[in-house]
Design a protein around this motif. Sequence first.
Motif, PDB file in Angstrom:
ATOM      1  N   THR A 170       0.808  -1.225   0.000  1.00 30.44           N
ATOM      2  CA  THR A 170       0.000   0.000   0.000  1.00 30.44           C
ATOM      3  C   THR A 170       0.842   1.277   0.000  1.00 30.44           C
ATOM      4  OG1 THR A 170      -1.891  -1.142   0.964  1.00 30.44           O
ATOM      5  CG2 THR A 170      -1.827   1.259   1.209  1.00 30.44           C
ATOM      6  N   PRO A 171       1.868   1.413   0.851  1.00 29.37           N
ATOM      7  CA  PRO A 171       2.682   2.633   0.782  1.00 29.37           C
ATOM      8  C   PRO A 171       3.423   2.788  -0.552  1.00 29.37           C
ATOM      9  CG  PRO A 171       3.186   1.384   2.792  1.00 29.37           C
ATOM     10  CD  PRO A 171       2.254   0.559   1.978  1.00 29.37           C
ATOM     11  N   ILE A 172       3.810   1.682  -1.146  1.00 29.62           N
ATOM     12  CA  ILE A 172       4.471   1.727  -2.454  1.00 29.62           C
ATOM     13  C   ILE A 172       3.504   2.269  -3.496  1.00 29.62           C
ATOM     14  CG2 ILE A 172       5.431   0.263  -4.307  1.00 29.62           C
ATOM     15  CD1 ILE A 172       6.435  -1.573  -1.938  1.00 29.62           C
ATOM     16  N   LEU A 173       2.273   1.771  -3.460  1.00 24.36           N
ATOM     17  CA  LEU A 173       1.264   2.225  -4.419  1.00 24.36           C
ATOM     18  C   LEU A 173       0.907   3.695  -4.195  1.00 24.36           C
ATOM     19  CD1 LEU A 173      -1.054  -0.901  -4.486  1.00 24.36           C
ATOM     20  CD2 LEU A 173       0.594  -0.180  -6.240  1.00 24.36           C
ATOM     21  N   LYS A 174       0.832   4.115  -2.939  1.00 25.70           N
ATOM     22  CA  LYS A 174       0.555   5.531  -2.646  1.00 25.70           C
ATOM     23  C   LYS A 174       1.647   6.418  -3.219  1.00 25.70           C
ATOM     24  CE  LYS A 174      -2.291   5.119   1.497  1.00 25.70           C
ATOM     25  NZ  LYS A 174      -2.396   5.410   2.932  1.00 25.70           N
ATOM     26  N   LYS A 175       2.897   5.993  -3.067  1.00 27.21           N
ATOM     27  CA  LYS A 175       4.025   6.763  -3.595  1.00 27.21           C
ATOM     28  C   LYS A 175       3.965   6.816  -5.126  1.00 27.21           C
ATOM     29  CE  LYS A 175       8.116   8.770  -3.459  1.00 27.21           C
ATOM     30  NZ  LYS A 175       8.349  10.096  -2.958  1.00 27.21           N
ATOM     31  N   LEU A 176       3.724   5.670  -5.760  1.00 27.62           N
ATOM     32  CA  LEU A 176       3.638   5.632  -7.225  1.00 27.62           C
ATOM     33  C   LEU A 176       2.447   6.443  -7.730  1.00 27.62           C
ATOM     34  CD1 LEU A 176       4.543   1.885  -7.917  1.00 27.62           C
ATOM     35  CD2 LEU A 176       5.931   3.919  -8.453  1.00 27.62           C
ATOM     36  N   GLU A 177       1.379   6.455  -6.967  1.00 32.22           N
ATOM     37  CA  GLU A 177       0.217   7.263  -7.326  1.00 32.22           C
ATOM     38  C   GLU A 177       0.572   8.746  -7.221  1.00 32.22           C
ATOM     39  OE1 GLU A 177      -4.529   6.922  -6.566  1.00 32.22           O
ATOM     40  OE2 GLU A 177      -3.264   6.824  -4.772  1.00 32.22           O
ATOM     41  N   GLY A 178       1.273   9.114  -6.155  1.00 27.50           N
ATOM     42  CA  GLY A 178       1.716  10.495  -5.982  1.00 27.50           C
ATOM     43  C   GLY A 178       2.650  10.953  -7.091  1.00 27.50           C
ATOM     44  N   LEU A 179       3.442  10.023  -7.630  1.00 26.80           N
ATOM     45  CA  LEU A 179       4.348  10.343  -8.735  1.00 26.80           C
ATOM     46  C   LEU A 179       3.636  10.362 -10.083  1.00 26.80           C
ATOM     47  CD1 LEU A 179       7.394   8.120  -7.628  1.00 26.80           C
ATOM     48  CD2 LEU A 179       7.289  10.637  -7.631  1.00 26.80           C
ATOM     49  N   GLY A 180       2.358   9.946 -10.078  1.00 31.60           N
ATOM     50  CA  GLY A 180       1.571   9.975 -11.307  1.00 31.60           C
ATOM     51  C   GLY A 180       1.720   8.742 -12.182  1.00 31.60           C
ATOM     52  N   TYR A 181       2.249   7.642 -11.614  1.00 29.27           N
ATOM     53  CA  TYR A 181       2.479   6.440 -12.404  1.00 29.27           C
ATOM     54  C   TYR A 181       1.359   5.412 -12.324  1.00 29.27           C
ATOM     55  CZ  TYR A 181       7.245   8.213 -12.744  1.00 29.27           C
ATOM     56  OH  TYR A 181       8.355   8.990 -12.981  1.00 29.27           O
ATOM     57  N   VAL A 182       0.591   5.435 -11.228  1.00 30.26           N
ATOM     58  CA  VAL A 182      -0.520   4.493 -11.080  1.00 30.26           C
ATOM     59  C   VAL A 182      -1.760   5.230 -10.599  1.00 30.26           C
ATOM     60  CG1 VAL A 182       1.018   2.538 -10.558  1.00 30.26           C
ATOM     61  CG2 VAL A 182      -0.053   3.793  -8.687  1.00 30.26           C
ATOM     62  N   GLU A 183      -2.882   4.574 -10.820  1.00 24.24           N
ATOM     63  CA  GLU A 183      -4.166   5.049 -10.297  1.00 24.24           C
ATOM     64  C   GLU A 183      -4.779   3.901  -9.507  1.00 24.24           C
ATOM     65  OE1 GLU A 183      -5.690   8.052 -13.800  1.00 24.24           O
ATOM     66  OE2 GLU A 183      -6.189   5.924 -13.965  1.00 24.24           O
ATOM     67  N   ARG A 184      -5.366   4.238  -8.374  1.00 25.06           N
ATOM     68  CA  ARG A 184      -6.087   3.258  -7.569  1.00 25.06           C
ATOM     69  C   ARG A 184      -7.550   3.662  -7.537  1.00 25.06           C
ATOM     70  NH1 ARG A 184      -3.818   3.212  -1.916  1.00 25.06           N
ATOM     71  NH2 ARG A 184      -3.658   5.431  -2.297  1.00 25.06           N
ATOM     72  N   ALA A 185      -8.439   2.669  -7.666  1.00 19.52           N
ATOM     73  CA  ALA A 185      -9.871   2.945  -7.636  1.00 19.52           C
ATOM     74  C   ALA A 185     -10.607   1.725  -7.101  1.00 19.52           C
ATOM     75  CB  ALA A 185     -10.377   3.287  -9.039  1.00 19.52           C
TER      76      ALA A 185
END
Length: 153
Positions: A76-91
């Motif tokens: 989860t923290p990895i995904l949050k970081k990647l989302e913050g960098l604009g590389y992934v979206e979570r929904a």
Amino acid sequence: MKSNPSNNAANAKLADFLCFAVYSTNLAFGKVYRPILEALGLTYTQYVTIIALYEQDNQTVHGLGENLFLESNTLTPILKKLEGLGYVERARDPQDERQVRVSLTKSGKRLREKAFAIDLNDACGLTPEQFSKLQQEIVALRSSLVRSLEDEA
């Protein structure tokens, strides 16, 4: 837990342990990857997450964690970081609100394509055939270890 049954425990040296060979090889891989990943602005775990999503986009967090051998509290923290960098979206999954789906953004896909240019064959000192064989043997070893844990449960 014995690491190498052919050695007498009293005479076993660190170099005799398969687990240490794998561990130290992982550290060496980390050193080889470091400049590449720094140029991409990623950690190794973020990098393999991008690769896993490029391979199969729109995964659930649970499924992605299984593919990466990571618990959700690590992922989860990895995904949050990647989302913050604009590389992934979570929904939230519209079919099952309990599930969260993860997808690469266009920027994440471009990053993966840039990262795909990385070729470590020379650093490994293996022919393509040796590389493939070793990779398959390591996967088989990992599968056996995972199965042994499941058998204990």
